[in-house]
Write a protein that holds these residues in place. Structure first.
Motif, PDB file in Angstrom:
ATOM      1  N   GLY A 116       0.676  -1.445  -0.182  1.00  8.52           N
ATOM      2  CA  GLY A 116       0.185  -0.117  -0.013  1.00  8.52           C
ATOM      3  C   GLY A 116       0.808   1.261  -0.142  1.00  8.52           C
ATOM      4  O   GLY A 116       2.199   1.173   0.289  1.00  8.52           O
ATOM      5  N   VAL A 117       0.264   2.429  -0.334  1.00  8.70           N
ATOM      6  CA  VAL A 117       0.988   3.541  -0.247  1.00  8.70           C
ATOM      7  C   VAL A 117       0.076   4.696   0.499  1.00  8.70           C
ATOM      8  O   VAL A 117      -1.170   4.877   0.092  1.00  8.70           O
ATOM      9  N   SER A 118       0.647   5.013   1.672  1.00 15.64           N
ATOM     10  CA  SER A 118      -0.137   6.234   2.383  1.00 15.64           C
ATOM     11  C   SER A 118       0.116   7.623   1.784  1.00 15.64           C
ATOM     12  O   SER A 118       1.348   8.040   1.539  1.00 15.64           O
ATOM     13  N   TYR A 119      -0.937   8.408   1.806  1.00 13.31           N
ATOM     14  CA  TYR A 119      -0.461  10.092   1.546  1.00 13.31           C
ATOM     15  C   TYR A 119      -1.121  10.464   2.833  1.00 13.31           C
ATOM     16  O   TYR A 119      -2.342  11.064   2.906  1.00 13.31           O
ATOM     17  N   MET A 120      -0.147  11.051   3.768  1.00  8.93           N
ATOM     18  CA  MET A 120      -0.662  11.839   4.776  1.00  8.93           C
ATOM     19  C   MET A 120      -0.068  13.017   5.269  1.00  8.93           C
ATOM     20  O   MET A 120       1.012  13.335   4.985  1.00  8.93           O
ATOM     21  N   PRO A 121      -1.198  13.911   5.312  1.00  8.57           N
ATOM     22  CA  PRO A 121      -0.881  15.350   5.761  1.00  8.57           C
ATOM     23  C   PRO A 121       0.169  15.411   6.893  1.00  8.57           C
ATOM     24  O   PRO A 121       0.111  14.675   7.967  1.00  8.57           O
ATOM     25  N   THR A 122       1.101  16.504   6.750  1.00 12.15           N
ATOM     26  CA  THR A 122       2.575  16.306   7.928  1.00 12.15           C
ATOM     27  C   THR A 122       1.928  17.120   9.056  1.00 12.15           C
ATOM     28  O   THR A 122       2.713  17.525   9.912  1.00 12.15           O
ATOM     29  N   ARG A 123       0.764  17.841   9.143  1.00 14.59           N
ATOM     30  CA  ARG A 123       0.474  18.518  10.176  1.00 14.59           C
ATOM     31  C   ARG A 123       0.325  17.642  11.519  1.00 14.59           C
ATOM     32  O   ARG A 123       0.003  16.455  11.316  1.00 14.59           O
ATOM     33  N   LYS A 124       0.146  18.311  12.577  1.00 15.56           N
ATOM     34  CA  LYS A 124      -0.009  17.383  13.608  1.00 15.56           C
ATOM     35  C   LYS A 124      -1.359  16.845  14.086  1.00 15.56           C
ATOM     36  O   LYS A 124      -1.536  16.184  14.674  1.00 15.56           O
ATOM     37  N   LYS A 125      -2.304  17.759  13.447  1.00  9.37           N
ATOM     38  CA  LYS A 125      -3.656  17.385  13.721  1.00  9.37           C
ATOM     39  C   LYS A 125      -4.222  15.944  13.107  1.00  9.37           C
ATOM     40  O   LYS A 125      -3.767  15.572  12.089  1.00  9.37           O
ATOM     41  N   LYS A 126      -5.054  15.061  13.828  1.00  2.96           N
ATOM     42  CA  LYS A 126      -5.484  14.048  13.018  1.00  2.96           C
ATOM     43  C   LYS A 126      -6.248  14.403  11.969  1.00  2.96           C
ATOM     44  O   LYS A 126      -6.916  15.327  12.082  1.00  2.96           O
ATOM     45  N   CYS A 127      -6.398  13.485  10.913  1.00  2.00           N
ATOM     46  CA  CYS A 127      -7.005  13.907   9.915  1.00  2.00           C
ATOM     47  C   CYS A 127      -7.918  12.631   9.236  1.00  2.00           C
ATOM     48  O   CYS A 127      -7.739  11.769   9.462  1.00  2.00           O
ATOM     49  N   PRO A 128      -8.999  13.046   8.556  1.00  2.00           N
ATOM     50  CA  PRO A 128      -9.659  12.310   7.979  1.00  2.00           C
ATOM     51  C   PRO A 128      -9.001  11.531   7.000  1.00  2.00           C
ATOM     52  O   PRO A 128      -8.163  12.094   6.427  1.00  2.00           O
ATOM     53  N   VAL A 129      -9.420  10.124   6.419  1.00  2.68           N
ATOM     54  CA  VAL A 129      -8.646   9.482   5.555  1.00  2.68           C
ATOM     55  C   VAL A 129      -9.697   8.773   4.518  1.00  2.68           C
ATOM     56  O   VAL A 129     -10.845   8.276   4.973  1.00  2.68           O
ATOM     57  N   VAL A 130      -9.487   8.788   3.400  1.00  3.10           N
ATOM     58  CA  VAL A 130     -10.046   8.017   2.263  1.00  3.10           C
ATOM     59  C   VAL A 130      -9.222   6.945   1.689  1.00  3.10           C
ATOM     60  O   VAL A 130      -8.204   6.935   1.668  1.00  3.10           O
TER      61      VAL A 130
END
Length: 251
Positions: free
Chosen positions: A20-34
């Protein structure tokens, strides 16, 4: 524009490994994911553009290769070992893994599936109603079981290997959907569902999308004029934007 990190992730389950490949924002807050599920003979790269768009806008994304899901798959299994139900296990394993990540808002996980991956996503959503916030289906192949049951009406006529579009499929693929009615197994998912379908689709007739739209309590279908089974660049861009808007509206 948010910066994000793209990383390769390996997930092990049922004695096999998913690439798999994850694309995760680098900000500290938890984020929604698709979580994106590709179609027949597709790969994680099919939704790289969509994932890049989301991650730049503070929404995480995860794409993966179904085990045996493609002749180009970087995950385990041969294509002859794949079925709708091995793919269902794969997506469930991805879901179980991602919901525990520290940077993921586990209350806001969305499933997005294209074609065969749309069928698989809709089946998995039924088992994770509490944990999935919304479902997005891109020309979902809800016709697969019906089509193959017409082709192979009895178990005795199912071949050991059948080649479709250059992909070798094993008996398990056809046997596992024998006498299986997809519409008996979907429709309980009571969160919002958005279906994208082209009016020129020759693989999955528009009627299947309409039937799903009627079956789900909260579904809406967006019909794309002139689009077939596989959208144009403009169509795909619109899908990416609408996916972002759907996530924002549902969190």
């Amino acid at each position: 524009m948010t910066s994000y990190q793209k990383e390769i992730v390996k997930i092990n389950h049922h004695g096999r490994e998913i690439h798999g490949v994850s694309y995760m924002p680098t900000r500290k807050k938890k984020c929604p994911v698709v979580i994106f599920s590709h179609g027949f003979n597709g790969t994680n790269a099919d939704f790289a553009m969509n994932s890049d768009f989301l991650a730049k806008n503070d929404v995480g994304a995860f794409c993966f290769d179904f085990c045996g899901g493609s002749i180009h798959s970087k995950s385990d299994l041969k294509t002859e070992e794949m079925s709708i139900f091995t793919e269902k296990e794969d997506l469930s394993a991805v879901m179980e893994t991602i919901k525990n990540w520290g940077n993921v808002d586990s209350d806001n996980i969305f499933l997005f599936g294209g074609s065969q991956g749309g069928l698989v996503s809709s089946l998995v959503a039924e088992e994770y109603i509490e944990e999935i916030k919304g479902l997005l289906l891109l020309f979902p192949a809800l016709c697969i079981a019906e089509d193959w049951n017409k082709r192979f009406p009895t178990l005795s006529v199912i071949p050991d290997i059948h080649e479709l579009w250059g992909v070798r499929l094993g008996r398990i693929f056809f046997e596992s959907i024998h006498d299986y009615d997809v519409f008996d197994h979907i429709g309980q998912f009571d969160k919002n569902v958005l279906i994208f379908h082209g009016d020129q689709d020759e693989i999955v007739p528009l009627e299947y999308g309409k039937k799903a739209e009627m079956l789900y309590p909260h579904a809406r279908m967006e019909v794309f004029s002139g689009e077939g089974h596989g959208f144009s660049e403009a169509g795909n861009k619109k899908v990416a934007e609408m996916t972002y808007e759907f996530v924002k509206a549902n969190i």
